[in-house]
Design a protein around this motif. Structure first.
Motif, PDB file in Angstrom:
ATOM      1  N   GLY A 693       0.830  -1.199   0.000  1.00 39.21           N
ATOM      2  CA  GLY A 693       0.000   0.000   0.000  1.00 39.21           C
ATOM      3  C   GLY A 693       0.861   1.244   0.000  1.00 39.21           C
ATOM      4  N   LEU A 694       0.352   2.315  -0.603  1.00 44.01           N
ATOM      5  CA  LEU A 694       1.082   3.581  -0.664  1.00 44.01           C
ATOM      6  C   LEU A 694       0.242   4.730  -0.105  1.00 44.01           C
ATOM      7  CD1 LEU A 694       2.932   3.601  -4.124  1.00 44.01           C
ATOM      8  CD2 LEU A 694       3.837   3.017  -1.873  1.00 44.01           C
ATOM      9  N   GLN A 695      -0.566   4.436   0.916  1.00 42.32           N
ATOM     10  CA  GLN A 695      -1.399   5.495   1.469  1.00 42.32           C
ATOM     11  C   GLN A 695      -0.557   6.587   2.118  1.00 42.32           C
ATOM     12  OE1 GLN A 695      -4.633   4.089   3.823  1.00 42.32           O
ATOM     13  NE2 GLN A 695      -5.407   6.127   4.257  1.00 42.32           N
ATOM     14  N   TRP A 696       0.580   6.198   2.682  1.00 46.59           N
ATOM     15  CA  TRP A 696       1.478   7.167   3.303  1.00 46.59           C
ATOM     16  C   TRP A 696       2.769   7.229   2.493  1.00 46.59           C
ATOM     17  CZ3 TRP A 696      -2.168   8.942   6.080  1.00 46.59           C
ATOM     18  CH2 TRP A 696      -3.060   8.101   6.735  1.00 46.59           C
ATOM     19  N   ASP A 697       3.764   7.932   3.005  1.00 48.00           N
ATOM     20  CA  ASP A 697       5.053   8.007   2.309  1.00 48.00           C
ATOM     21  C   ASP A 697       6.006   6.930   2.825  1.00 48.00           C
ATOM     22  OD1 ASP A 697       5.451   9.016   4.812  1.00 48.00           O
ATOM     23  OD2 ASP A 697       6.507  10.830   4.173  1.00 48.00           O
ATOM     24  N   GLN A 698       5.430   5.846   3.348  1.00 44.19           N
ATOM     25  CA  GLN A 698       6.185   4.691   3.812  1.00 44.19           C
ATOM     26  C   GLN A 698       5.483   3.434   3.299  1.00 44.19           C
ATOM     27  OE1 GLN A 698       5.789   5.266   8.035  1.00 44.19           O
ATOM     28  NE2 GLN A 698       7.658   6.471   8.184  1.00 44.19           N
TER      29      GLN A 698
END
Length: 715
Positions: A693-698
């Motif tokens: 997943g790429l919802q955040w920058d991690q």
């Protein structure tokens, strides 16, 4: 994605859709020949005549899927067993139009049609997740099937959110004795056993019981990570009289996880250059853990009147507690030294309790010479949440070496303080009528009145609120022919929010409208079901993650006047507009060949027409198929594919993109003896490397190729 991959995808999608429609068009010609199909064919279809007639999750009415003016997908016990879908994250990832955002090992987001899924039910009773997150993978051993109703369903769930509602249907006692057990072993020392026993407990069969047990103990492809999960479930049913029935049950899931992630790996160096990680890399440490204990009790009492009406009362008690010691990475490393990832750790015990009371009455009324179905219901929910925090700053992570990042040692923690204390009371009254307007036209008119009150605070943000809303629901279905229906529906959006802005003021409920229209068809004596739908929603003042409060300097972004809030996340309200379409097929093409899956395409834009929520794929394909060969020891072979378009996020001020990818799973099984079946599941058969997943920058990488061998015993 290359032009070649695009063309292959279009060919696959077109061929699937054309074949499904051709098959349904020819259904009436083969219905007689297939009428003698075996009983399993009836039980595993999406709209079979014996087990699954339809879903009440969308409207509360007893409707077939063709009569329901929304998109509904049902995952059956056979699909769960065939593809080894042992937890809800694996299962939901196979459903058309639903995305599973695995941003951390033990905390998962779900979304559909551009928005987070926050409405979850068990046997039609709403059970909201804390902040819309599933902590610890939910085991599927307890459930007979799982329903996904896409679009806004606020009439029954209390909040109208234009994503989807997930309804878990528990296993219930059976009139005849049955028993089953299984043992599995797979990659990373993955061990699993299950047992399921059901049947009558007295000579007359008026009292019946069922007991389910499941145990999973596994290491992982990720460094340090491992899970020990135990599930217990017992349920009793009593036919007190032919009209009065009682049911009571209890379930418990203990999920003990070590080496867990909180946040994930930084995606780029400080200059925006992508970091090359090994697939097993993690930002966790061997001293981290996240243990959850979910206890649920329920009781039901129903009475059937002579006039056909039924009234049911349901009480549900949910007690959830967790204890976690977590490690969070912040920042991006320097490309030359590899330093710059700051470590933060905390211990987080919490207790959440929910008491839910439901009363539902349903039956038929006669108006204008026709019979119409009516449902009326009321719900009262009291929830209390208590959370504590013990936080500590740590030395930074060591530089990245050979695709891995080394965590700091375990710190010493200060005394705990109460970081959240919230009490919430929700009262709902709802009703709907299924109008039998003519032999071809039916309509649904309904409403939901919700009153929500909350007091308390969470991490220094007040959660006090008093909100209420009356939302209408309108739908219609027109039978074009014996096998094809057109439908349309509309409902309001009322979505209470817990997020806060840069000044740490909590957002009011997001509001808006949701529309859907489409065509549904069925054939092969109701074995095969296909739909095509278009949908549109507009949601106003939706909280969207913006960043973290970083400093007390008013000239810089992430400014706050309160130093104690530095490091906390904040949100911005945006107006979001979604349009899209879906194609789906489910059931059996022939008595031996099953086909399930669908295609989703959508756009997500803000008021200025800019693309937003770019971490969500705009196109997805989910497709699974199995083929049975009874003449070869009842052999069954199958395959499943999940494909999604590219997604992106921003890291260190640089756009980070994950290209489109596909994941293929394979299965095979055959009968060893009359009571024993052997199966093999090969997941991610082509060993695709992709982020969960790429919802955040991690992010961290999803599981590589794995294999599981299972022996099933049934009686």
């Amino acid at each position: 994605m290359t032009a070649l991959r695009c063309n292959r995808l279009r060919i696959l999608l077109t061929a699937t859709s054309v074949f499904a429609m051709m098959a349904i068009g020819a259904a009436h010609a083969e219905a007689t020949a297939d009428a003698s199909a075996d009983s399993e064919a009836r039980e595993v279809v999406v709209i079979g005549k014996r087990v699954i007639k339809g879903s009440a999750g969308a409207t509360g009415l007893d409707l077939s899927l063709r009569e329901t003016p929304q998109s509904v997908t049902i995952v059956t016990a056979a699909q769960i067993r065939d593809f080894g879908l042992t937890d809800a994250n694996q299962l939901l990832a196979t459903i058309p139009g639903i995305n599973v955002e695995a941003d951390e090992t033990d905390r998962t987001y779900y979304n559909s049609r551009g928005f987070d899924i926050i409405n979850f039910q068990v046997d039609g009773v709403g059970q909201p997740l804390d902040w819309g997150l599933q902590v610890g993978a939910l085991d599927t051993a307890l459930y007979e099937r799982i329903e996904a109703i896409r679009g806004a369903t606020g009439m029954l769930t209390g909040t109208g959110n234009p994503s989807a509602t997930i309804n878990y249907i528990r296993k219930r006692p059976t009139k005849a004795f049955q028993a089953s057990a299984s043992a599995s072993y797979g990659s990373w020392d993955n061990k699993r056993v299950t047992a399921d026993v059901s049947g009558p407990l007295n000579e007359g069969g008026t009292v019946a019981g069922r007991f389910v047990y499941a145990k999973t103990n596994t290491d992982s492809y990720l460094d340090y990570y491992g899970v020990d999960r135990s599930v217990y479930y017992g349920v009793l049913s009593w036919d007190i009289t032919p009209k009065l029935k009682a049911t009571a049950g209890y379930s418990q899931q203990d999920n003990l996880a070590d080496g867990v992630t909180w946040g994930a790996l930084p995606l780029t160096y400080s200059d925006g250059t992508p970091i090359d990680y090994d697939v097993s890399a993690t930002s966790s440490a061997p001293w981290t853990y996240w243990n959850t204990h979910d206890h649920q009790s329920f009781g039901e009492l129903s009475y059937g009147f002579d006039n056909g009406w039924t009234i049911k009362g349901i009480y549900t008690r949910k007690s959830y507690d967790e204890d976690a010691r977590l490690l969070y990475p912040s920042g991006t490393p320097d490309p030359d030294t590899g330093l710059g990832v700051v470590a933060y750790s905390g211990m987080y015990p919490s207790i959440i309790k929910q008491d839910m009371f439901d009363v539902v009455a349903s039956g038929h009324v006669s108006l204008f010479g026709r019979e119409h179905q009516v449902v009326l219901g009321a719900n009262s929910t009291h929830a209390a949440s208590y959370k504590w925090e013990r936080s500590a700053d740590l030395p930074s992570y060591a530089p990245i070496v050979d695709g891995h990042i080394t965590p700091p040692a375990q710190p010493t923690y200060p005394d705990a303080y109460l970081s959240e204390q919230i009490k919430t009371d929700t009262t709902r009254i709802y009703g709907a009528i299924h109008l039998n307007l003519s032999d071809k036209l039916t309509g649904i008119v309904g409403f939901n009145a919700v009153d929500l009150k909350a007091v308390g605070d969470s991490y220094r943000v007040s959660q006090d609120r008093s909100e209420n809303k009356v939302s209408p629901y309108v739908g219609a279905v027109y039978d074009v022919s014996e096998h094809v229906s057109l439908y349309a529906s509309y409902t309001d959006i009322f979505d209470p929010q817990s997020q806060s802005d840069v000044n740490f003021v909590r957002f009011n409920a997001a509001t808006g409208k949701s529309y859907e229209a489409g065509v549904k068809s069925e054939g092969f004596d109701n074995r095969l079901y296909a739909t095509a739908s278009v949908f549109k929603s507009e949601q106003y003042d939706l909280a969207e993650f913006t960043g973290y409060l970083q400093n007390t300097d008013a000239s810089l972004p992430g400014y706050t006047t309160k130093p104690e809030l530095v490091g906390k996340s904040y949100y911005t309200g945006i107006d979001t507009f979604v349009e899209g379409y879906e194609l789906e097929v489910a059931g059996k093409v022939t008595p031996q060949w099953s086909l399930n899956g669908g295609w989703t395409s959508l756009s997500i834009k803000d008021r200025d027409g800019n693309n937003v929520r770019n971490y969500l794929p705009r196109q997805t394909l989910k497709l699974s198929t199995t083929y049975s060969l009874p003449q070869y020891r009842d052999m069954k072979l199958g395959a499943a594919v999940r494909w999604q378009s590219d997604v992106s996020t921003t890291s260190a001020g640089t756009l980070f993109t994950q290209d489109a990818y596909s994941v293929i799973d394979l299965m095979g099984s055959f009968r060893l003896t009359d009571h024993v079946r052997a199966s093999l599941n090969l997941k991610n058969a082509l060993d695709e490397k992709y982020f969960g997943g790429l919802q955040w920058d991690q992010a961290f990488y999803a599981a590589p190729r794995s294999v599981m061998v299972t022996l099933d015993w049934t009686y």
